[in-house]
Design a protein around this motif. Structure first.
Motif, PDB file in Angstrom:
ATOM      1  N   ALA A  42       0.674  -1.021  -0.024  1.00  0.00           N
ATOM      2  CA  ALA A  42      -0.182   0.001   0.029  1.00  0.00           C
ATOM      3  C   ALA A  42       0.990   1.317   0.118  1.00  0.00           C
ATOM      4  O   ALA A  42       0.402   2.203  -0.574  1.00  0.00           O
ATOM      5  CB  ALA A  42      -0.846   0.082   1.170  1.00  0.00           C
ATOM      6  N   ILE A  43       1.891   1.441   0.779  1.00  0.00           N
ATOM      7  CA  ILE A  43       2.839   2.474   0.739  1.00  0.00           C
ATOM      8  C   ILE A  43       3.646   2.561  -0.389  1.00  0.00           C
ATOM      9  O   ILE A  43       3.770   3.786  -0.880  1.00  0.00           O
ATOM     10  CB  ILE A  43       4.013   2.148   1.817  1.00  0.00           C
ATOM     11  N   THR A  44       3.980   1.610  -1.169  1.00  0.00           N
ATOM     12  CA  THR A  44       4.487   1.583  -2.454  1.00  0.00           C
ATOM     13  C   THR A  44       3.336   2.419  -3.418  1.00  0.00           C
ATOM     14  O   THR A  44       3.782   2.863  -4.402  1.00  0.00           O
ATOM     15  CB  THR A  44       4.854   0.232  -3.269  1.00  0.00           C
ATOM     16  N   MET A  45       2.240   1.792  -3.416  1.00  0.00           N
ATOM     17  CA  MET A  45       1.050   2.207  -4.401  1.00  0.00           C
ATOM     18  C   MET A  45       0.761   3.763  -4.208  1.00  0.00           C
ATOM     19  O   MET A  45       0.648   4.631  -5.098  1.00  0.00           O
ATOM     20  CB  MET A  45      -0.131   1.499  -3.940  1.00  0.00           C
ATOM     21  N   VAL A  46       0.843   4.155  -2.855  1.00  0.00           N
ATOM     22  CA  VAL A  46       0.453   5.777  -2.402  1.00  0.00           C
ATOM     23  C   VAL A  46       1.612   6.381  -2.774  1.00  0.00           C
ATOM     24  O   VAL A  46       1.256   7.679  -2.771  1.00  0.00           O
ATOM     25  CB  VAL A  46       0.061   5.504  -1.121  1.00  0.00           C
ATOM     26  N   PHE A  47       2.947   6.083  -2.764  1.00  0.00           N
ATOM     27  CA  PHE A  47       4.014   6.890  -2.802  1.00  0.00           C
ATOM     28  C   PHE A  47       3.823   8.072  -3.977  1.00  0.00           C
ATOM     29  O   PHE A  47       4.153   9.114  -3.671  1.00  0.00           O
ATOM     30  CB  PHE A  47       5.197   6.257  -2.710  1.00  0.00           C
ATOM     31  N   PRO A  48       3.662   7.333  -5.104  1.00  0.00           N
ATOM     32  CA  PRO A  48       3.828   8.367  -6.304  1.00  0.00           C
ATOM     33  C   PRO A  48       2.602   9.497  -6.149  1.00  0.00           C
ATOM     34  O   PRO A  48       2.562  10.390  -6.593  1.00  0.00           O
ATOM     35  CB  PRO A  48       3.439   7.388  -7.584  1.00  0.00           C
ATOM     36  N   PHE A  49       1.446   9.129  -5.570  1.00  0.00           N
ATOM     37  CA  PHE A  49       0.331   9.977  -5.561  1.00  0.00           C
ATOM     38  C   PHE A  49       0.783  11.120  -4.199  1.00  0.00           C
ATOM     39  O   PHE A  49       0.541  12.375  -4.519  1.00  0.00           O
ATOM     40  CB  PHE A  49      -1.032   9.351  -5.012  1.00  0.00           C
ATOM     41  N   LEU A  50       1.220  10.412  -3.146  1.00  0.00           N
ATOM     42  CA  LEU A  50       1.825  11.484  -2.260  1.00  0.00           C
ATOM     43  C   LEU A  50       2.706  12.525  -2.492  1.00  0.00           C
ATOM     44  O   LEU A  50       2.711  13.784  -2.397  1.00  0.00           O
ATOM     45  CB  LEU A  50       2.337  10.681  -1.118  1.00  0.00           C
ATOM     46  N   THR A  52       3.162  13.450  -5.899  1.00  0.00           N
ATOM     47  CA  THR A  52       2.606  14.402  -6.688  1.00  0.00           C
ATOM     48  C   THR A  52       1.889  15.571  -5.826  1.00  0.00           C
ATOM     49  O   THR A  52       1.902  16.725  -6.275  1.00  0.00           O
ATOM     50  CB  THR A  52       1.489  13.838  -7.489  1.00  0.00           C
ATOM     51  N   VAL A  53       1.242  15.071  -4.842  1.00  0.00           N
ATOM     52  CA  VAL A  53       0.622  16.397  -3.950  1.00  0.00           C
ATOM     53  C   VAL A  53       1.610  17.205  -3.442  1.00  0.00           C
ATOM     54  O   VAL A  53       1.357  18.203  -3.264  1.00  0.00           O
ATOM     55  CB  VAL A  53      -0.416  15.609  -2.939  1.00  0.00           C
ATOM     56  N   LEU A  54       2.792  16.608  -2.704  1.00  0.00           N
ATOM     57  CA  LEU A  54       3.633  17.469  -2.233  1.00  0.00           C
ATOM     58  C   LEU A  54       4.314  18.251  -3.296  1.00  0.00           C
ATOM     59  O   LEU A  54       4.779  19.568  -2.886  1.00  0.00           O
ATOM     60  CB  LEU A  54       4.768  16.502  -1.298  1.00  0.00           C
ATOM     61  N   SER A  55       4.575  17.950  -4.298  1.00  0.00           N
ATOM     62  CA  SER A  55       5.389  18.501  -5.516  1.00  0.00           C
ATOM     63  C   SER A  55       4.645  19.501  -5.880  1.00  0.00           C
ATOM     64  O   SER A  55       4.857  20.634  -6.359  1.00  0.00           O
ATOM     65  CB  SER A  55       5.662  17.718  -6.818  1.00  0.00           C
ATOM     66  N   SER A  56       2.939  19.446  -5.750  1.00  0.00           N
ATOM     67  CA  SER A  56       2.264  20.492  -6.094  1.00  0.00           C
ATOM     68  C   SER A  56       2.181  21.725  -5.454  1.00  0.00           C
ATOM     69  O   SER A  56       1.775  22.918  -5.770  1.00  0.00           O
ATOM     70  CB  SER A  56       0.887  19.940  -6.445  1.00  0.00           C
ATOM     71  N   LEU A  57       2.908  21.498  -4.157  1.00  0.00           N
ATOM     72  CA  LEU A  57       3.035  22.645  -3.347  1.00  0.00           C
ATOM     73  C   LEU A  57       4.390  23.288  -3.244  1.00  0.00           C
ATOM     74  O   LEU A  57       4.821  24.084  -2.389  1.00  0.00           O
ATOM     75  CB  LEU A  57       2.323  22.088  -2.066  1.00  0.00           C
ATOM     76  N   LYS A  58       5.229  22.896  -4.070  1.00  0.00           N
ATOM     77  CA  LYS A  58       6.454  23.250  -4.351  1.00  0.00           C
ATOM     78  C   LYS A  58       6.711  24.093  -5.528  1.00  0.00           C
ATOM     79  O   LYS A  58       6.261  24.222  -6.477  1.00  0.00           O
ATOM     80  CB  LYS A  58       7.722  21.961  -4.196  1.00  0.00           C
ATOM     81  N   ASP A  59       7.872  24.987  -5.307  1.00  0.00           N
ATOM     82  CA  ASP A  59       8.178  25.906  -6.469  1.00  0.00           C
ATOM     83  C   ASP A  59       9.380  25.123  -7.306  1.00  0.00           C
ATOM     84  O   ASP A  59       9.795  24.105  -6.678  1.00  0.00           O
ATOM     85  CB  ASP A  59       8.743  27.297  -5.960  1.00  0.00           C
ATOM     86  N   ILE A  60       9.857  25.391  -8.338  1.00  0.00           N
ATOM     87  CA  ILE A  60      10.510  24.750  -9.286  1.00  0.00           C
ATOM     88  C   ILE A  60      11.803  24.347  -8.690  1.00  0.00           C
ATOM     89  O   ILE A  60      12.581  23.530  -8.581  1.00  0.00           O
ATOM     90  CB  ILE A  60      10.785  25.357 -10.463  1.00  0.00           C
ATOM     91  N   SER A  61      12.447  25.460  -7.591  1.00  0.00           N
ATOM     92  CA  SER A  61      13.614  25.118  -6.945  1.00  0.00           C
ATOM     93  C   SER A  61      13.575  24.082  -5.768  1.00  0.00           C
ATOM     94  O   SER A  61      14.521  23.657  -5.827  1.00  0.00           O
ATOM     95  CB  SER A  61      14.058  26.542  -5.998  1.00  0.00           C
ATOM     96  N   GLN A  62      12.423  23.882  -5.414  1.00  0.00           N
ATOM     97  CA  GLN A  62      12.288  22.689  -4.330  1.00  0.00           C
ATOM     98  C   GLN A  62      12.041  21.350  -4.931  1.00  0.00           C
ATOM     99  O   GLN A  62      12.568  20.227  -4.379  1.00  0.00           O
ATOM    100  CB  GLN A  62      11.239  23.073  -3.412  1.00  0.00           C
TER     101      GLN A  62
END
Length: 298
Positions: A42-50, A52-62
């Protein structure tokens, strides 16, 4: 002798007690191991979505920091309104919703009719036709892309939503197979009772078969919804006009020739997943019940 017999009986009674006491321990260990493996999966399957969500709250430098920065600081909330304003997401959402709705509704009707015919109606060559129909699942999509494109071009459906709707709605071998297995488990006595009342094939299908296969229909509906909503390759092949783009295809426009707006792309991707998550959470019980009962009935 009586005393010896009693001792033997006592020993014999104690033997299964020792064996039975060890079984729960083995089962408990097996359950613990199973839950650990399922949790890791389950962690392996959820990791890409997690991610994606975290990256959506970052600027390009992060986004491309090494080692990666898990928690965004500061939070780039502006990625969400910027992504919605950068592209015509309102039109893309409308296109995806109505295409998906038509594909799901048409698939449920056509697949259930075909499943009823293959499972309950006896006609010459039924098994051969079903095997040939089922064999289409083993043909890679890449093999049929060019012939299907030529067909769509000849009938004038290039850059038209019909090129996405019609093949997806009429040729779903997996849905027919799953529903057929379920219909085969319906007692024939119900059909015979309906025939005695003067019902024909259409009335039996509508009043007897459909109400009994609702769990399987719900499962097929969810699978078809997720497949149609997330479809990328078909819109990419057949659609050219931006006003006709679906959400997955529109997200691809954030990727330029030399650069890509990763923050905006991740924000748009997160937004596009919300309808699928809502549908899955609401209909999770129906999905499990439909697949489980289909396996039992078959």
């Amino acid at each position: 002798m009586a005393t010896n017999d009693l001792e033997i009986d006592t020993r014999n009674k104690n033997i299964p007690t020792v064996v039975n006491s060890s079984l729960p321990r083995k089962r408990k260990r097996a359950n613990i191991l199973l839950h650990v493996l399922l949790t890791l999966g389950a962690i392996t399957m959820v990791f890409p979505f997690l991610w994606t969500v975290l990256s959506s709250l970052k600027d390009i430098s992060q986004i491309f920091l090494v080692p990666p920065k898990w928690i965004p600081n500061p939070l780039a909330w502006n990625n969400y309104p910027d992504s919605l304003q950068a592209m015509p997401f309102g039109k893309a959402y409308f296109n995806s919703f109505y295409i998906t709705f038509i594909v799901v509704a048409a698939t449920l009707i056509t697949a259930s009719m075909a499943a009823y015919a293959f499972a309950k109606i006896r006609f010459k060559g039924a098994n051969i036709i079903f095997i040939l129909f089922l064999s289409t699942m083993m043909i890679p999509k890449q093999v049929t892309m060019i012939p299907l494109y030529l067909i769509m071009d000849n009938i004038g459906w290039i850059d038209n939503h019909l090129s996405i709707i019609v093949p997806g709605a009429l040729f779903n071998a997996f849905a027919v197979f799953l529903l057929r297995q379920f219909v085969m488990g319906i007692p024939r006595e119900l059909e015979e009772a309906a025939i005695m009342d003067g019902a024909g094939y259409l009335r039996i299908y509508w009043n007897v078969i459909l109400p009994l296969i609702r769990p399987a229909l719900a499962a097929i509906g969810i699978f078809t919804f997720m497949g149609a909503w997330n479809s990328f390759i078909d819109p990419l092949i057949y659609l050219n006009t931006p006003e006709l783009f679906t959400v997955p295809l529109l997200l691809n426009t954030f990727k330029g020739l030399y650069t890509a707006e990763w923050g905006l792309m991740m924000a748009g991707t997160t937004i596009s997943v919300i309808p699928v998550l809502i549908i899955y959470i609401i209909a999770q019980k129906q999905i499990i019940e439909g697949v489980t009962l289909t396996g039992i009935k078959g």
